[in-house]
Write an enzyme that holds these catalytic residues in place. Structure first.
Site, PDB file in Angstrom:
ATOM      1  N   LYS A  75       1.197  -1.109   0.213  1.00 26.43           N
ATOM      2  CA  LYS A  75      -0.163  -0.223   0.033  1.00 26.43           C
ATOM      3  C   LYS A  75       1.286   1.397  -0.322  1.00 26.43           C
ATOM      4  O   LYS A  75       1.866   1.172   0.621  1.00 26.43           O
ATOM      5  CB  LYS A  75      -1.251  -0.142   1.270  1.00 26.43           C
ATOM      6  CG  LYS A  75      -0.130   0.420   2.566  1.00 26.43           C
ATOM      7  CD  LYS A  75       0.130   0.948   3.040  1.00 26.43           C
ATOM      8  CE  LYS A  75       0.641   1.307   4.408  1.00 26.43           C
ATOM      9  NZ  LYS A  75       1.240   2.423   5.399  1.00 26.43           N
TER      10      LYS A  75
ATOM     11  N   ASP B 128      -2.114  -1.068  10.595  1.00 31.55           N
ATOM     12  CA  ASP B 128      -2.790  -1.229   8.896  1.00 31.55           C
ATOM     13  C   ASP B 128      -2.818  -2.839   8.519  1.00 31.55           C
ATOM     14  O   ASP B 128      -3.988  -2.783   7.262  1.00 31.55           O
ATOM     15  CB  ASP B 128      -1.276  -1.020   8.064  1.00 31.55           C
ATOM     16  CG  ASP B 128      -0.773   0.292   8.901  1.00 31.55           C
ATOM     17  OD1 ASP B 128      -1.468   0.658   9.233  1.00 31.55           O
ATOM     18  OD2 ASP B 128       0.455   0.543   8.502  1.00 31.55           O
TER      19      ASP B 128
END
Length: 387
Positions: free
Chosen positions: A86, A214
C-alpha cells in the site's frame, strides 16, 4: 519416452540456470553495474535483501524465482493469493494520544505490487502450522504475523485446523508499504475461505485490530480513509487502476518508533485531512494527479532527519520531472506519481529511465498501478498480477 524427455528438459533448464549464475559470479565487479538492466524483470526480489552485494543479490533473485515455481508445482497448495503493498497518498499526524499512540488521518491505497501467499489445510493429525518464505530473514516463531493471524482465526472461530503457508516475499521490509500487515490480512482471508467462511468480512476486520493498525485496511476494498491508529476505516470509492506510479526503495530501512521519536509535534502541517480527502478523490477519480501541495506526509521531516539520503532521492525524482513525489508511511519507500499522458502536450512527456536511476541512486525501483478488490463480490480478493 515422455517421462525421459521431461526429465532431460528439467535437467537442461537447471544446468542453464546454474551456468548463468556461475558465469555472473566470474565477472569482475564493474560488470555488475549492468545487472539491474539485464535482470529488470527480477528487481522486485532484489529489494528484499539487506545486503548490497551484487553476487548475493543475483544468487537470491534466481533462487527465489525458481522456488516459487517449485512450490506451486509440488506443494499441492489449496489456494494462492496476492498480498498487495500500500501507499499513503497523504498522511497527517493529528496529535499524540494519552495511550502513547499518535492519532492519524490518511488515505490508504493498495497497489499491484506485493507478495504471493500459498496456503493449504493440513491433515487433522497436524499439531502446528508450517511456515516458510523466500525471505529467509523472516522470523518463523509465534511473533510472525502470519502465524499470529492463524492463531487469532482459530481463537475467534473455534476451528482447530492447522495450515501450511509459503510466502514469496517481494515487498521490502521497513519501507512504509505495509508488507507484514498485508500478509496477516491475506492469511485471515485465506483461512476463512478454506474453512467455509465461518466469519463475515466485518468480523475479520474487527478481529484484525488485535494484530496491528494497518492490517484492518487490507481487509477493505483497497481504498480507505483511515483514522485513529490507522485501524478505523471509512471506505472510499476505488481510484482508477490506470494511475501509474514508481516505488523507490534504498537498501536502508527505518523503524516506525525511530521516526515518531524524531517527530516535532509543533512543526506538523495544518491542512484539514478532510479537505485533503476531498481533493484527492476529486482529482484522482478523474485520472488527474492534482497539485503537488496535496501530497503531505507529516512523517517525512523526521524520516529525512533520520536518513538524509531519503531527501536526496526525493529531490532526484523531482529533478527527473515528477511533480508528485512523497514518502509512504514512515518510510523508507518513496513513490512518484507518473502524470497521465492525456495531461501532457503531444510534444511533451515524462522521460524516465528507471534502470539508470536505480543504478545512479543505488536503489530498487518498481513501476506499478493502483489495484482494488472487486466491489461486487465479497468472496473476491485482490487480482493476482503474478498468477
Amino acid at each position: 519416452m515422455g517421462t525421459a524427455q521431461g526429465s532431460r528438459s528439467t535437467l537442461s533448464k537447471r544446468w542453464l540456470l546454474d551456468g548463468l549464475l556461475f558465469f555472473f559470479l566470474l565477472l569482475p565487479a564493474p560488470i555488475f553495474s549492468f545487472v539491474p538492466s539485464i535482470l529488470s524483470g527480477f528487481r522486485h526480489t532484489a529489494a528484499d535483501l539487506s545486503s548490497s552485494s551484487p553476487v548475493r543479490r543475483l544468487s537470491t533473485i534466481l533462487h527465489a524465482t525458481s522456488t516459487l515455481e517449485v512450490r506451486r508445482r509440488e506443494g499441492n497448495f489449496d489456494l494462492e493469493l496476492f498480498s498487495p503493498a500500500k501507499v499513503n497518498l497523504f498522511l497527517r499526524i493529528i496529535r499524540r494520544r494519552e495511550d502513547g499512540y499518535h492519532e492519524l488521518a490518511s488515505l490508504f491505497q493498495t497497489v499491484a505490487f506485493g507478495d504471493t501467499l500459498l496456503i493449504k489445510v493440513l491433515p487433522a493429525t497436524a499439531v502446528q502450522d508450517e511456515f516458510s518464505s523466500s525471505f529467509t530473514s523472516l522470523v518463523t516463531d509465534q511473533s510472525n504475523l502470519v502465524l499470529r493471524a492463524l492463531d487469532l482465526f482459530r481463537e475467534k472461530t473455534g476451528k482447530t485446523q492447522r495450515f501450511e503457508v509459503y510466502l514469496e516475499k517481494r515487498t521490502p521490509v521497513q519501507a512504509g508499504l505495509g508488507g507484514g500487515s498485508s500478509n496477516a490480512a491475506t492469511t485471515l482471508f485465506a483461512a476463512n475461505q478454506l474453512l467455509g467462511t465461518p466469519a463475515t468480512d466485518e468480523e475479520l476486520i474487527e478481529w484484525s485490530k488485535e494484530l496491528g493498525s494497518d492490517i484492518t485496511f487490507f481487509l477493505s476494498k483497497g481504498t480507505a480513509y483511515c483514522t485513529g491508529r490507522g485501524e478505523l476505516l471509512e471506505p472510499v470509492p476505488p481510484l482508477p487502476s490506470s494511475i501509474k506510479l514508481y516505488i523507490v526503495k534504498p537498501p536502508v530501512g527505518l523503524s516506525t518508533p525511530a521516526v515518531f521519536k524524531a517527530l516535532d509535534l509543533d512543526a506538523l502541517n495544518r491542512e484539514d485531512p478532510r479537505d485533503l480527502l476531498a481533493a484527492f478523490t476529486q482529482h484522482l477519480s478523474r485520472g488527474e494527479l492534482g497539485p503537488p501541495s496535496m501530497y503531505i506526509n507529516d512523517l517525512e521531516p523526521p524520516a529525512f532527519q533520520c536518513v538524509p539520503r531519503l531527501k536526496a532521492i526525493k529531490e532526484a525524482l523531482l529533478a527527473r520531472g515528477f511533480d508528485c513525489v512523497m514518502m509512504s508511511g514512515s518510510g523508507t519507500a518513496i513513490f512518484a506519481m507518473a502524470p497521465p499522458p492525456s495531461s501532457l502536450p503531444s510534444s511533451a512527456g515524462l522521460s524516465f529511465d528507471a534502470a539508470a536511476f536505480a543504478r545512479e541512486m543505488e536503489v530498487d525501483i518498481w513501476a506499478t498501478t493502483f489495484t482494488n478488490r472487486p466491489s461486487d463480490d465479497p468472496k473476491a480478493w485482490y487480482p493476482n498480477p503474478h498468477a
